[in-house]
Design a protein around this motif. Structure first.
Motif, PDB file in Angstrom:
ATOM      1  N   LEU A  60       0.591  -0.794  -0.081  1.00  0.00           N
ATOM      2  CA  LEU A  60       0.203   0.098  -0.182  1.00  0.00           C
ATOM      3  C   LEU A  60       0.892   0.876  -0.255  1.00  0.00           C
ATOM      4  O   LEU A  60       0.158   2.363  -0.279  1.00  0.00           O
ATOM      5  CB  LEU A  60      -1.109   0.485   1.521  1.00  0.00           C
ATOM      6  N   SER A  61       2.014   1.485   0.475  1.00  0.00           N
ATOM      7  CA  SER A  61       3.042   2.477   0.838  1.00  0.00           C
ATOM      8  C   SER A  61       3.941   2.660  -0.583  1.00  0.00           C
ATOM      9  O   SER A  61       3.330   3.533  -1.346  1.00  0.00           O
ATOM     10  CB  SER A  61       4.146   2.087   1.675  1.00  0.00           C
ATOM     11  N   ILE A  62       3.384   1.596  -1.175  1.00  0.00           N
ATOM     12  CA  ILE A  62       4.230   1.877  -2.600  1.00  0.00           C
ATOM     13  C   ILE A  62       2.973   2.441  -3.569  1.00  0.00           C
ATOM     14  O   ILE A  62       3.345   2.868  -4.448  1.00  0.00           O
ATOM     15  CB  ILE A  62       4.525   0.695  -3.397  1.00  0.00           C
ATOM     16  N   SER A  63       2.080   1.762  -3.630  1.00  0.00           N
ATOM     17  CA  SER A  63       0.883   1.601  -4.320  1.00  0.00           C
ATOM     18  C   SER A  63       0.370   4.045  -3.606  1.00  0.00           C
ATOM     19  O   SER A  63       0.037   4.616  -5.160  1.00  0.00           O
ATOM     20  CB  SER A  63      -0.854   1.803  -3.899  1.00  0.00           C
ATOM     21  N   TYR A  64       1.158   4.070  -2.579  1.00  0.00           N
ATOM     22  CA  TYR A  64       0.283   5.425  -2.339  1.00  0.00           C
ATOM     23  C   TYR A  64       1.461   6.200  -2.841  1.00  0.00           C
ATOM     24  O   TYR A  64       1.293   7.342  -3.056  1.00  0.00           O
ATOM     25  CB  TYR A  64      -0.310   6.150  -1.552  1.00  0.00           C
ATOM     26  N   SER A  72       0.919  -2.871  -8.094  1.00  0.00           N
ATOM     27  CA  SER A  72       1.044  -2.054  -6.598  1.00  0.00           C
ATOM     28  C   SER A  72       1.200  -0.590  -7.503  1.00  0.00           C
ATOM     29  O   SER A  72       0.794   0.538  -6.919  1.00  0.00           O
ATOM     30  CB  SER A  72       1.699  -2.019  -5.104  1.00  0.00           C
ATOM     31  N   ALA A  73       2.714  -0.458  -7.626  1.00  0.00           N
ATOM     32  CA  ALA A  73       3.142   0.911  -8.267  1.00  0.00           C
ATOM     33  C   ALA A  73       1.566   1.121  -9.773  1.00  0.00           C
ATOM     34  O   ALA A  73       1.480   2.220 -10.057  1.00  0.00           O
ATOM     35  CB  ALA A  73       4.178   0.687  -9.489  1.00  0.00           C
ATOM     36  N   VAL A  74       1.616   0.001 -10.738  1.00  0.00           N
ATOM     37  CA  VAL A  74       0.452   0.124 -11.636  1.00  0.00           C
ATOM     38  C   VAL A  74      -0.720   0.922 -11.022  1.00  0.00           C
ATOM     39  O   VAL A  74      -1.071   1.434 -11.638  1.00  0.00           O
ATOM     40  CB  VAL A  74       0.357  -1.519 -12.159  1.00  0.00           C
ATOM     41  N   ALA A 117      -4.682   5.161  -9.790  1.00  0.00           N
ATOM     42  CA  ALA A 117      -5.211   6.127  -9.004  1.00  0.00           C
ATOM     43  C   ALA A 117      -5.210   7.533  -9.274  1.00  0.00           C
ATOM     44  O   ALA A 117      -6.222   8.448  -9.268  1.00  0.00           O
ATOM     45  CB  ALA A 117      -5.009   5.716  -7.715  1.00  0.00           C
ATOM     46  N   ALA A 118      -3.771   7.843  -9.802  1.00  0.00           N
ATOM     47  CA  ALA A 118      -3.998   9.281  -9.541  1.00  0.00           C
ATOM     48  C   ALA A 118      -4.539   9.615 -11.240  1.00  0.00           C
ATOM     49  O   ALA A 118      -4.904  10.841 -10.770  1.00  0.00           O
ATOM     50  CB  ALA A 118      -2.402   9.291 -10.626  1.00  0.00           C
ATOM     51  N   ILE A 119      -4.792   8.714 -11.893  1.00  0.00           N
ATOM     52  CA  ILE A 119      -5.353   9.302 -13.312  1.00  0.00           C
ATOM     53  C   ILE A 119      -6.687   9.217 -13.228  1.00  0.00           C
ATOM     54  O   ILE A 119      -7.614   9.957 -13.851  1.00  0.00           O
ATOM     55  CB  ILE A 119      -4.834   8.153 -14.630  1.00  0.00           C
ATOM     56  N   ALA A 178      -0.272   9.187   2.832  1.00  0.00           N
ATOM     57  CA  ALA A 178      -0.627   7.473   3.211  1.00  0.00           C
ATOM     58  C   ALA A 178       0.264   6.858   2.707  1.00  0.00           C
ATOM     59  O   ALA A 178       0.729   5.813   3.607  1.00  0.00           O
ATOM     60  CB  ALA A 178      -2.514   7.167   2.640  1.00  0.00           C
ATOM     61  N   ALA A 179       1.128   6.960   1.985  1.00  0.00           N
ATOM     62  CA  ALA A 179       2.692   6.070   1.827  1.00  0.00           C
ATOM     63  C   ALA A 179       3.507   6.691   2.754  1.00  0.00           C
ATOM     64  O   ALA A 179       3.813   4.894   3.754  1.00  0.00           O
ATOM     65  CB  ALA A 179       3.386   6.468   0.416  1.00  0.00           C
ATOM     66  N   VAL A 180       3.288   8.222   3.342  1.00  0.00           N
ATOM     67  CA  VAL A 180       4.185   7.310   4.624  1.00  0.00           C
ATOM     68  C   VAL A 180       3.905   6.676   6.180  1.00  0.00           C
ATOM     69  O   VAL A 180       4.804   5.813   6.317  1.00  0.00           O
ATOM     70  CB  VAL A 180       4.531   9.446   4.958  1.00  0.00           C
ATOM     71  N   SER A 181       2.297   6.895   6.385  1.00  0.00           N
ATOM     72  CA  SER A 181       1.849   6.308   6.727  1.00  0.00           C
ATOM     73  C   SER A 181       2.114   5.058   6.856  1.00  0.00           C
ATOM     74  O   SER A 181       2.244   4.392   7.560  1.00  0.00           O
ATOM     75  CB  SER A 181       0.281   6.903   6.836  1.00  0.00           C
TER      76      SER A 181
END
Length: 434
Positions: A51-55, A104-106, A111-113, A389-392
């Motif tokens: 989840l950290s990578i994703s965010y 997760s990166a994909v 998510a950004a888009i 969220a990534a930091v958390s």
């Protein structure tokens, strides 16, 4: 139903199905992957890291997502984003640490888009009179996903104390099918329309480099710097309620033999809180005003103040109800009180309702104040929220529940004061113009 409200409802339904799949996985990912590690010790994938990578990728992607949405249009951008979410879910059928983190990166890029596209589409279908209503309707419909997905997980775990292999595969397949259905619904979205029913063909012809420069310039303005503090808090809160808190409940053995089932139930009550908040603020939408000049209106600051109080109560109760090591794995440690499952589930509701207070008002602010070009401020909202969220998620592997709660309380206080300052400056400008 008018065309604009129809568009918002279909948008909410599309997100409802897509996120019924994704948010469910996010809610159970840490506890689910712990079960995979128990069956296959060679698997080292971690839910919080995923989840950290994703965010983190989500955060970075927000700097280019306005350009992508500007080039493809809202609908195509959201379809691309939905496909990325579905690819992430499909990867669970062939779990490996490398594939998990890659997808997760994909998903983070998607998510950004999709969220920048969503913010733009919502704005193009709204005006100053309907923005609050439309935000509440979208928020309520999309967050039904948490009830649907987590109800399914609770039923799948009936009479089970863990995610065995057959249960895991069953969950993967069902959620993939639901995600595909949500993706297909995006194909049915119609072009945004104006209040008179004509197609809203407003298109920005700004180059990608200029779009990034405009976003950076906006990022450095005084008002946006203040809003960024509030955006950042919502990211910390998001990561906590979306995965860390529910996982902590599931890991707390003193909750009872069915603690894993409580993970799904926690997600359901978070969804109930989100939906209730969205419905309340959509009903009050016609009375929610940009400033406090309307004595009959409900200011954004009043809703934020309500969110502050609800979240403070939730954090305080969680602090005394869960053991400090509950985010890390199964624990039999005690808390300040004997962990109470009913209190834990009630706090889930409070977390969801408190989140809706902040997010509905922030979407309103963006849609009303940046209606001419909402993609950059939406991207900045997503950037600050997702980097937080990534930091958390990263520090959730190291910080116990007590430190996490303290950080949330401090950031909540700063976020609330910053939002009040933005509202105050807006009121001041309004009177000066008069």
């Amino acid at each position: 139903m008018d065309k604009r409200l129809y568009n918002i409802c279909l948008l909410g339904l599309s997100f409802m199905f897509l996120f019924a799949a994704y948010q469910t996985i996010g809610n159970i990912e840490e506890t689910l992957l712990k079960s995979v590690q128990s069956d296959y010790p060679s698997f080292t994938g971690d839910g919080y890291t995923s989840l950290s990578i994703s965010y983190f990728v989500f955060a970075l992607g927000n700097w280019i997502s306005p350009s992508i949405v500007n080039y493809t249009g809202c609908k195509i951008a959201m379809i691309i984003g939905a496909i990325c979410y579905t690819m992430f879910l499909v990867s669970f059928l062939w779990l490996s640490s490398f594939l998990l983190y890659l997808m997760s990166a994909v998903q983070g890029f998607g998510a950004a888009i999709i969220w920048t596209g969503q913010g733009t589409y919502l704005t193009l279908n709204s005006d100053s009179f309907t923005m609050s209503r439309n935000t509440g309707v979208f928020w309520s419909l999309s967050n039904i996903s948490m009830i649907l997905g987590n109800t399914f997980v609770s039923l799948a775990l009936h009479d089970k104390d863990d995610f065995d292999e057959s249960t895991r595969k069953f969950i993967y397949i069902v959620l993939i099918v639901v995600s595909v259905l949500g993706t297909l619904l995006f194909l049915l979205l119609r072009s945004p329309v104006n209040s008179d029913g004509t197609v809203n063909e407003r298109v920005e012809t700004i180059s990608s480099i200029q779009e990034i420069k405009n976003t950076m310039s906006l990022f450095l303005t005084k008002e946006m710097r203040l809003l960024n503090i509030t955006f950042f808090f919502t990211g910390l809160h998001l990561s906590f309620y979306a995965s860390v808190y529910s996982s902590s409940i599931g890991f707390t053995k003193r909750m009872g033999s069915n603690s894993k089932q409580l993970v799904g139930l926690s997600g359901i009550l978070i969804g109930v809180g989100e939906i209730l908040g969205g419905l309340i603020f959509s009903v009050l939408g016609q009375k929610t005003v940009v400033n406090n000049t309307n004595s009959k209106g409900l200011s954004h600051s009043a809703v934020i103040a309500l969110g502050f109080m609800v979240n403070i109560v939730a954090y305080g109760l969680i602090f005394i109800n869960l053991p400090n090591d509950s985010p890390f794995g199964d624990t039999t440690a005690n808390a300040f009180i004997n962990p109470n499952p009913h209190l834990a589930i009630f706090c889930s509701f409070l977390l969801g309702f408190g989140d809706s207070c902040f997010n509905t008002q922030l979407y309103n602010i963006i849609g009303l104040r940046y209606s001419e070009n909402s993609a950059p401020p939406t991207a900045l909202f997503n950037f600050m929220q997702s980097i937080a969220a990534a930091v958390s998620f990263y520090y959730s592997n190291y910080f116990g529940i007590y430190i996490q709660i303290i950080l949330l309380m401090v950031s909540l206080t700063m976020a609330t004061l910053s939002f009040f300052k933005v509202e105050e400056s807006t009121d001041k400008r309004y009177y000066e113009e008069l």
